[in-house]
Scaffold this motif. Structure first.
Motif, short mmCIF file in Angstrom:
data_model
loop_
_atom_site.label_atom_id
_atom_site.label_comp_id
_atom_site.label_asym_id
_atom_site.label_seq_id
_atom_site.Cartn_x
_atom_site.Cartn_y
_atom_site.Cartn_z
N TYR A 46 -9.26 28.79 -8.13
CA TYR A 46 -10.28 28.15 -7.29
C TYR A 46 -10.94 27.02 -8.06
CZ TYR A 46 -10.65 30.37 -2.79
OH TYR A 46 -10.40 30.73 -1.49
N ASP A 47 -11.37 25.97 -7.34
CA ASP A 47 -12.15 24.90 -7.93
C ASP A 47 -13.29 24.63 -6.96
OD1 ASP A 47 -11.57 22.30 -6.24
OD2 ASP A 47 -9.73 23.45 -6.36
N PRO A 48 -14.31 23.88 -7.37
CA PRO A 48 -15.49 23.70 -6.51
C PRO A 48 -15.15 23.10 -5.14
CG PRO A 48 -15.97 22.94 -8.74
CD PRO A 48 -14.50 23.25 -8.71
N VAL A 49 -14.16 22.22 -5.09
CA VAL A 49 -13.83 21.59 -3.81
C VAL A 49 -13.21 22.61 -2.85
CG1 VAL A 49 -12.46 19.79 -2.68
CG2 VAL A 49 -13.52 19.34 -4.90
N LYS A 88 7.53 30.46 -17.90
CA LYS A 88 6.06 30.57 -17.97
C LYS A 88 5.48 30.97 -16.61
CE LYS A 88 6.05 28.31 -22.08
NZ LYS A 88 6.35 26.88 -22.12
N ILE A 89 4.23 31.39 -16.70
CA ILE A 89 3.45 31.55 -15.47
C ILE A 89 2.68 30.25 -15.28
CG2 ILE A 89 1.50 32.76 -14.42
CD1 ILE A 89 2.50 35.30 -15.91
N VAL A 90 2.79 29.63 -14.10
CA VAL A 90 2.04 28.39 -13.89
C VAL A 90 0.72 28.69 -13.19
CG1 VAL A 90 4.00 26.80 -13.89
CG2 VAL A 90 3.31 27.86 -11.75
N ALA A 91 -0.33 28.03 -13.70
CA ALA A 91 -1.64 28.11 -13.04
C ALA A 91 -1.88 26.77 -12.39
CB ALA A 91 -2.72 28.41 -14.07
N LEU A 92 -2.36 26.78 -11.15
CA LEU A 92 -2.54 25.51 -10.44
C LEU A 92 -3.65 25.61 -9.40
CD1 LEU A 92 -0.94 26.50 -7.76
CD2 LEU A 92 1.03 25.57 -8.90
N MET A 93 -4.05 24.44 -8.90
CA MET A 93 -5.06 24.34 -7.86
C MET A 93 -4.38 24.33 -6.49
SD MET A 93 -7.68 24.18 -9.75
CE MET A 93 -8.44 23.50 -11.23
N ALA A 94 -5.18 24.58 -5.47
CA ALA A 94 -4.62 24.69 -4.12
C ALA A 94 -4.53 23.35 -3.39
CB ALA A 94 -5.45 25.66 -3.30
N GLU A 95 -5.00 22.28 -4.01
CA GLU A 95 -5.06 21.01 -3.30
C GLU A 95 -3.86 20.10 -3.59
OE1 GLU A 95 -8.04 22.07 -5.00
OE2 GLU A 95 -9.72 21.24 -3.88
N ALA A 96 -3.97 18.88 -3.08
CA ALA A 96 -2.96 17.87 -3.36
C ALA A 96 -3.66 16.55 -3.59
CB ALA A 96 -1.98 17.76 -2.19
N PRO A 97 -3.00 15.64 -4.32
CA PRO A 97 -3.60 14.33 -4.57
C PRO A 97 -3.88 13.58 -3.26
CG PRO A 97 -1.58 14.64 -5.86
CD PRO A 97 -1.66 15.77 -4.90
N LEU A 145 -14.17 24.47 0.99
CA LEU A 145 -13.29 24.45 2.16
C LEU A 145 -12.98 25.86 2.66
CD1 LEU A 145 -10.75 21.72 1.02
CD2 LEU A 145 -12.36 21.52 2.92
N TYR A 146 -12.71 26.76 1.74
CA TYR A 146 -12.30 28.12 2.10
C TYR A 146 -12.71 29.00 0.93
CZ TYR A 146 -9.00 31.90 3.43
OH TYR A 146 -8.41 33.10 3.78
N SER A 147 -13.92 29.54 1.00
CA SER A 147 -14.49 30.19 -0.17
C SER A 147 -13.70 31.43 -0.57
CB SER A 147 -15.95 30.55 0.08
OG SER A 147 -16.01 31.68 0.94
N PHE A 148 -13.83 31.80 -1.83
CA PHE A 148 -13.15 32.99 -2.32
C PHE A 148 -13.59 34.22 -1.52
CE2 PHE A 148 -12.71 36.62 -5.28
CZ PHE A 148 -11.35 36.54 -5.52
N SER A 184 -10.88 33.66 -8.57
CA SER A 184 -12.13 33.14 -8.01
C SER A 184 -12.62 31.97 -8.85
CB SER A 184 -13.20 34.23 -8.01
OG SER A 184 -13.63 34.45 -9.34
N LEU A 185 -13.60 31.23 -8.34
CA LEU A 185 -14.13 30.08 -9.06
C LEU A 185 -14.70 30.51 -10.42
CD1 LEU A 185 -14.80 27.07 -9.16
CD2 LEU A 185 -16.87 27.54 -7.85
N GLU A 186 -15.45 31.62 -10.43
CA GLU A 186 -16.04 32.10 -11.68
C GLU A 186 -14.95 32.46 -12.69
OE1 GLU A 186 -19.18 31.76 -12.55
OE2 GLU A 186 -19.25 30.77 -10.58
N ALA A 187 -13.94 33.17 -12.21
CA ALA A 187 -12.84 33.58 -13.09
C ALA A 187 -12.05 32.36 -13.57
CB ALA A 187 -11.93 34.57 -12.38
N ALA A 188 -11.92 31.37 -12.69
CA ALA A 188 -11.19 30.15 -13.06
C ALA A 188 -11.93 29.40 -14.17
CB ALA A 188 -11.02 29.25 -11.83
N LYS A 189 -13.26 29.40 -14.09
CA LYS A 189 -14.05 28.72 -15.15
C LYS A 189 -13.78 29.38 -16.50
CE LYS A 189 -17.89 27.12 -12.27
NZ LYS A 189 -19.22 27.51 -11.77
N LYS A 190 -13.78 30.72 -16.51
CA LYS A 190 -13.54 31.45 -17.76
C LYS A 190 -12.10 31.28 -18.25
CE LYS A 190 -16.57 35.23 -16.62
NZ LYS A 190 -16.34 36.57 -16.10
#
Ligand SMILES: [Zn+2]
Length: 558
Positions: free
Chosen positions: A212-215, A171-180, A219-222, A257-263
C-alpha cells in the motif's frame, strides 16, 4: 475545432449526394426516423421498475453463485423470452454455464514472516497484511529475498521499465498497485494485477507482495480491502480446470497495509518516505531490499457454477446477420457482507441493477422496431463482474456464437443517474472506429463528449468491456460525464460523495436520494443509438492503425 470543420465537409457532401441519389437518402432518413421512434419508446419508468426489482432485498445483493443471483438471472431470461428474443446460451437455453473456483484464504494458517539481519518478524493477518490465497493449490510456500520494483510495469511502447537493472529471478517482488501516468486507458491496462503478475513471472519472480502507498490508500483503503474479504474470491475455470489469470510460478502472495509497507523499507537504501515522495513526483524507484520473505498460503478451495444470461435478436440482413453486436451489463453485485449502518444486503442499485435494467429497455427498443437492425445483437447479462470481470471474460473467451462474428461490445455499468445528463465519457472509444459512432450518436442527442475525469481510478479495466478488448473486440463503455447546466448541481461533488457513502456499500439501494430516471433514459438512448449505428454499417468496426490494444489483442478475435 477539427470536428466542426469535418461537419461542414460532411454537409457539403450530403447535398451532392441528395441531388444524385435522392432515393437512397430517403431510405437513410427512414432509418433515422426508425431510430428516433425506437429511442422515444425508451421509458424512464421501465428502467426504474426493473432496477427496483433487481435491487430488492429479496434478491440479497445478487452475489455470484447465490440464490439471489439465480433469481435475477431467471428474471432476465424471462424478460428476454417475453420479448421474443431467441435463447443464445448453452443447448438452446438462455443460460451459459460459467464454472467457477471459490478460493478463501485460511486466515489462521496463512503466515508471512519477514527476516531482516537474521531477525524474524511475523506479520499479523488483517492488521499488517492480507492474502487472497492461491486459486489452484490448497497450500503453497515460498522463501526468497525481496526486490522492490516500483509499479512493476514494463512498457516498451512507452519506453518504461520498472525492472531495468533489477534481477528478479528467484526473488519475491514487492510492488505498488498503480501505474505510471500514461494515457488513461494505457495507465489502466498497466495497473491491472494480471498484467503485473504476468510481468513478474516473465522476470523470473517466485512470489509477489503488493504494498500500500498513500495514494492507493485514498482510492481503496486497506480497511476496505479487509472488509471485502468477506466476499468470495473467485476465478473461472477452463476445460482443464485451470483458473483464469493463474501463474503457477508464483508460490506466494500477500498485500501489505500502508503501516506495514512503511516498516517494510526499514534498513534499505531508500526509506518509505523517499519512495512515496518519488511516486508523487511521477517517478518510481527499484532496488533490492535487505529482507527475506517467507510466505505460506493456505486456501480453502471449492468449485461452484455461475451463469451468464444470453439472448439474441436476429439481424435482417442476410449476410450481416451472421455478425453480432454484444450489449453487456453485469447482473451480479456483492451479495451479503459486513453490515454497514445496520444493513448487510449490498443491493447494488446503481451497481449494476441500473445497467441491467437499461439492457432490458434497450432490448425492448430494438424489439419494437418495424424493421430489425441489419446485424444481429446479443444481449448479455454477466455474472462475477465484482469478483474480477469473470462472466464477461469467460464469454469473451468462449462466446456462444463464433468468436470472429463478434464485431463490437457496448458495456453498461453503474449508470450514475444522479444529475441531468449533459455529457458523456466513453471509455475505449478512442482506440477504434467506434469513436466516430460515439461522436455521431452524441451529437444527435445533444450530448457533449468529455475526456476521462478520473484517470487514477483506472475505469477502463474495471468493467466488462475490458474482457472483450483483451479478446481483440473493439469495445466501449459509456458513462455519464460530470457537466452541469445548473450551477446548483455539481456532478463532481455528487459523484465523490456517492463513491464515499454508497459505492460498494449496502446504501447503494433504491432509497438513495437523487435518482434521475430521465437521465437514465437519455443514457439508454445514447447506448441504443451507438449499437444501432454499428448494426447498420456495412463495415465492421476496426481498431485504429497502430493502436496499442489492436496490436496486442486483435489476433485473439479469430
Ligand atoms: Zn461494482
Amino acid at each position: 475545432m477539427s470536428i466542426r470543420k469535418s461537419t461542414h465537409v460532411a454537409l457539403l457532401c450530403l447535398c451532392v449526394v441528395m441531388l444524385l441519389v435522392l432515393f437512397a437518402t430517403c431510405s437513410v432518413h427512414a432509418n433515422h426516423d426508425a431510430a428516433d421512434e425506437a429511442m422515444s419508446s425508451i421509458r424512464p419508468e421501465a428502467i426504474r421498475a426493473d432496477m427496483r426489482f433487481l435491487s430488492d432485498d429479496a434478491l440479497e445483493g445478487r452475489g455470484t453463485g447465490t440464490r439471489g443471483y439465480d433469481i435475477a438471472a431467471k428474471f432476465m431470461a424471462t424478460q428476454f423470452e417475453s420479448l421474443g428474443l431467441q435463447p443464445a446460451g448453452d443447448n438452446g437455453s438462455y443460460f451459459q454455464s460459467v464454472p467457477l473456483r471459490l478460493a478463501k484464504p485460511d486466515e489462521t494458517k496463512t503466515t508471512l514472516i519477514l527476516t531482516r539481519s537474521g531477525k524474524d518478524e511475523t506479520l499479523s493477518f488483517h492488521k499488517d497484511y492480507i492474502s487472497h490465497g492461491n486459486p489452484a493449490l490448497a497450500e503453497t510456500s515460498v522463501e526468497a529475498p525481496v526486490v522492490f520494483v516500483g509499479d512493476g510495469v514494463t512498457a516498451p511502447d512507452q519506453n518504461y521499465d520498472d525492472y531495468q537493472g533489477i534481477d528478479a529471478k528467484g526473488k519475491i517482488v514487492a510492488l505498488m498497485a498503480e501505474a505510471p501516468n500514461f494515457e488513461s486507458s494505457l495507465k489502466a491496462h498497466y495497473s491491472s494485477s494480471e498484467v503485473k503478475l504476468s510481468n513478474a513471472v516473465a522476470h523470473g519472480a517466485v512470489g509477489i507482495i503488493f504494498l500500500y502507498d498513500p495514494v492507493f490508500e485514498q482510492l481503496y483503503s486497506f480497511n476496505e480491502q479487509v472488509r471485502d474479504l468477506s466476499f468470495p474470491g473467485l476465478r473461472w475455470l477452463d476445460k482443464q480446470q485451470r483458473p483464469n489469470d493463474y501463474f503457477p510460478e508464483l508460490k506466494g502472495s500477500a498485500i501489505l497495509s500502508l503501516e506495514a509497507a512503511k516498516k517494510f523499507f526499514a534498513g534499505g537504501p531508500h526509506s518509505a518516505e523517499e519512495v512515496f515522495a518519488a511516486m508523487k513526483g511521477g517517478k518510481t524507484m527499484s532496488f533490492a531490499v535487505p529482507v527475506i520473505a517467507k510466505i505460506h498460503n493456505v486456501t480453502g478451495l471449492q468449485n461452484v457454477m455461475g451463469r451468464n444470461v444470453v439472448a439474441r435478436l436476429e439481424g435482417s440482413d442476410p449476410t450481416l446477420k451472421d455478425e453480432y453486436v454484444v450489449y453487456s451489463a453485469h447482473l451480479d453485485h456483492l451479495g451479503i457482507g459486513e453490515p454497514v449502518k445496520g444493513d448487510s444486503i449490498y443491493n447494488g442499485a446503481l451497481d449494476n441493477a441500473s445497467g441491467s435494467a437499461i439492457l432490458l429497455e434497450v432490448a425492448r427498443a430494438f424489439r419494437g422496431m418495424k424493421t430489425r437492425p441489419r446485424r444481429s445483437i446479443l444481449f448479455l447479462s454477466v455474472t462475477g463482474e465484482e469478483a474480477g470481470l469473470l462472466g464477461s471474460d469467460y464469454f469473451a473467451h468462449y462466446p456462444t456464437v463464433t468468436k470472429s462474428s463478434v464485431v463490437a461490445n457496448i458495456n453498461m455499468d453503474e449508470d450514475l443517474m444522479l444529475w441531468p445528463l449533459r455529457d458523456i465519457v466513453v471509455f475505449g472509444a478512442e482506440h477504434s472506429s467506434l469513436d466516430a459512432v460515439v461522436q455521431k450518436a452524441a451529437a444527435r442527442l445533444g450530448l457533449s463528449e468529455s475526456p476521462d475525469p478520473v484517470p487514477e481510478e483506472v475505469v477502463f479495466i474495471r468493467s466488462d468491456q475490458y474482457s472483450f478488448v483483451k479478446q481483440g473486440v473493439p469495445a466501449i463503455f459509456p458513462v455519464a460525464g460530470l457537466k452541469s447546466d445548473d450551477p446548483k448541481i455539481k456532478p463532481s461533488e455528487i459523484f465523490k460523495n456517492w463513491e464515499e457513502t454508497r459505492y460498494h456499500q449496502p446504501q447503494d439501494d433504491m432509497d438513495q436520494p437523487g435518482l434521475d430516471f430521465d437521465a437514465a433514459a437519455k443514457y439508454a438512448r445514447f447506448v441504443f443509438l451507438c449499437g444501432f449505428m454499428i448494426t447498420e454499417d456495412p463495415q465492421r468496426p476496426t481498431w485504429n492503425k497502430g493502436d496499442f490494444f489492436g496490436e496486442h489483442y486483435a489476433h485473439q478475435a479469430n
